[in-house]
Design an enzyme around this catalytic site. Structure first.
Site, PDB file in Angstrom:
ATOM      1  N   HIS A 122       9.235  -0.802 -12.072  1.00 50.59           N
ATOM      2  CA  HIS A 122      10.607  -0.868 -12.578  1.00 50.59           C
ATOM      3  C   HIS A 122      11.653  -0.150 -11.721  1.00 50.59           C
ATOM      4  O   HIS A 122      12.831  -0.242 -12.005  1.00 50.59           O
ATOM      5  CB  HIS A 122      10.681  -0.400 -14.039  1.00 50.59           C
ATOM      6  N   HIS A 123      11.235   0.565 -10.672  1.00 49.81           N
ATOM      7  CA  HIS A 123      12.217   1.191  -9.782  1.00 49.81           C
ATOM      8  C   HIS A 123      12.621   0.283  -8.618  1.00 49.81           C
ATOM      9  O   HIS A 123      13.569   0.600  -7.895  1.00 49.81           O
ATOM     10  CB  HIS A 123      11.669   2.504  -9.221  1.00 49.81           C
ATOM     11  N   VAL A 124      11.914  -0.810  -8.418  1.00 50.70           N
ATOM     12  CA  VAL A 124      12.230  -1.713  -7.306  1.00 50.70           C
ATOM     13  C   VAL A 124      13.416  -2.596  -7.682  1.00 50.70           C
ATOM     14  O   VAL A 124      13.389  -3.285  -8.695  1.00 50.70           O
ATOM     15  CB  VAL A 124      11.018  -2.592  -6.942  1.00 50.70           C
ATOM     16  N   ASN A 180      15.845   1.875 -12.899  1.00 50.13           N
ATOM     17  CA  ASN A 180      17.045   1.509 -12.142  1.00 50.13           C
ATOM     18  C   ASN A 180      16.912   0.164 -11.455  1.00 50.13           C
ATOM     19  O   ASN A 180      17.884  -0.584 -11.321  1.00 50.13           O
ATOM     20  CB  ASN A 180      17.380   2.594 -11.114  1.00 50.13           C
TER      21      ASN A 180
END
Length: 472
Positions: A122-124, A180
């Site tokens: 989920h940070h990519v 993010n």
């Protein structure tokens, strides 16, 4: 993905995470109740949904590099990225299994699904130097890709069956770190709603001026011009938030909006690093509570749960099992376990954080006012502290703030003005807001497969179609 050896020893994102989940499911007798299907890699077309060809080529080359060359590649990303020769294949497997799980739901093979996959994703996709590249243990954004494919009608099972497109997808992210990447990728898409509860900028606590990774996800980040109100953030201003605070966030913020949005599919970015005792999280959520957070979501739509964070192995297995129990239609609490009491007062700072998000989103979701009618006096007092709403825009380079009007200085509300009793918000209590009827339409079983890899996909077994027909 193996993290053993030089530079990788002791890394929290390690193969033992998925083994701990499978062991916990087996120990609690849940594994035999689940239908499992064979893992698969994501196709090139699926990977290109969000990720660039240059990035895919660079990641693929890591399979043949030596340790010195890998160290050089790692330095291109953030400090939390560790790469070895198996990273690319494991990351492709993780996103492929996530896509397959969603596709199986959407073609009617099962009602709900669990994907015990790693590495997380989920940070990519976040803004700045990490845009659509590896960051924070992540390499491919599985959940955002699933949501986009579902909205475009491009979810395809390994056997070639294609799911119909849908118009409303809800992503619920309870990882302690803000997603993010997912937020940025879904920022201006009106078909995809992204909700996140996470630790944020803790300027009011003893951890003064500390920004918790990745430092994004403010309440006033609400989505692009075509999708205002589809990004909902509840950042905690202090560490240590636990069961009552998360339940209050659900009943006062997430669930009223989710019922009004009426999703056709719910994707859960299931990070269990908010669990009590996690080495990275600093929160205090009990393992069973994660199941209680998932339960009301199953009453709104089919649920696909995809593993993100969670680094205390014992808690990870038990928390994941609690969610599995709920998706199987069982109690979130393991038989014989201590029953958790949710009675008592919510942390006053948590209420202020929740009501800031409520204050921002009431203009988009009117039912929030009804859900918080019992707190109207306190909410009005807090609203005066928040001042005018700030709409935060995002660009490919960096966030740009546009002020609706001059923002008043935010003052901390007095503790006695922000204390609430959560006795009406126990997991077994039905909130006053009306909800659509639940759909018990479990469909037929799918073939099981005993083998599993670094990424394990588990699908909830469903009733035979003829059993359903007999009950009509």
């Amino acid at each position: 993905m193996s993290n053993e050896g030089e530079n990788g020893e002791g890394h929290p994102e390690r193969p033992a995470r998925t083994r701990a989940i499978i062991d916990a499911l087996e120990e609690e007798g849940l594994l035999s109740l689940l239908t499992r299907f064979k893992s698969r890699f994501a196709t090139q077309e699926e990977l290109l949904t969000f990720h660039t060809q240059n990035y895919l080529d660079a990641m693929e080359r890591t399979a043949t590099l030596n340790r010195r060359q890998l160290d050089k590649v790692e330095r291109k990303y953030d400090d939390d990225v560790y790469i070895n020769n198996s990273t690319f294949s494991c990351a492709k497997l993780a996103i492929g299994c996530s896509i397959e799980s969603c596709a199986r739901i959407m073609v009617g093979d099962c009602a709900h699904a669990l994907a015990a996959v790693r590495p997380p994703g989920h940070h990519v996709g976040g803004n700045g130097c990490c845009a659509k590249r590896a960051a924070g243990f992540c390499f491919f954004n599985s959940v955002a890709t699933c949501a986009k494919l579902a909205s475009k009608g491009e979810l395809i099972c390994a056997d070639g069956r294609r799911a119909d497109p849908i118009d409303k997808i809800l992503i619920v992210d309870f990882d302690v770190h803000h997603g993010n990447g997912t937020q940025a990728l879904c920022w201006d898409d009106p078909k995809i709603m992204y909700f996140s509860v996470h630790r944020g900028f803790e300027s009011k606590s003893q951890w003064k001026q500390r920004t918790f990774y990745p430092g994004t996800g403010k309440a006033r980040e609400v989505g692009g011009p075509n999708a205002r109100g589809t990004i909902i953030n509840c950042p905690w201003s202090e560490p240590g938030m636990g069961d009552r605070e998360y339940l209050a966030c659900w009943h006062r913020l997430l669930l009223p909006i989710a019922r009004e949005f009426a999703p056709e599919l719910i994707l859960i970015s299931a990070g269990f690093d908010a669990a009590r005792g996690d080495p990275l999280g600093g929160c205090d959520v009990s393992n069973q509570t994660f199941g209680h957070l998932v339960k009301p979501l199953t009453e709104l739509a089919n649920v696909c749960l995809v593993l993100e964070g969670g680094y205390n192995l014992q808690n990870l297995g038990q928390a994941f099992s609690s969610c599995a129990r709920v998706l199987l239609g069982l109690s979130a609490d393991e038989e014989g376990s201590e029953v958790i009491s949710y009675q008592g007062e919510c942390h006053p700072q948590a209420l202020e954080d929740i009501f800031e998000a409520v204050h921002v989103h009431t203009r988009y979701w009117p039912t929030l006012a009804q859900a918080n009618a019992d707190m109207v006096d306190r909410f009005d007092a807090l609203a005066n502290n928040f001042g005018s709403v700030v709409i935060i825009e995002q660009t490919d380079e960096a966030p740009v703030r546009k002020f609706a009007s001059k923002v008043k200085t935010r003052r901390r509300a007095a503790q006695e003005a922000t204390t609430a009793d959560l006795s009406d918000f126990s997991p077994t209590t039905t909130p006053a807001v009306s909800r659509p009827p639940s759909d018990d339409g479990d469909i037929q079983d799918i073939p099981s497969d005993k083998s599993y890899h670094a990424s394990e996909t588990v699908v909830i077994p469903a009733q035979q179609q003829n059993d359903l027909n007999d009950n009509d």
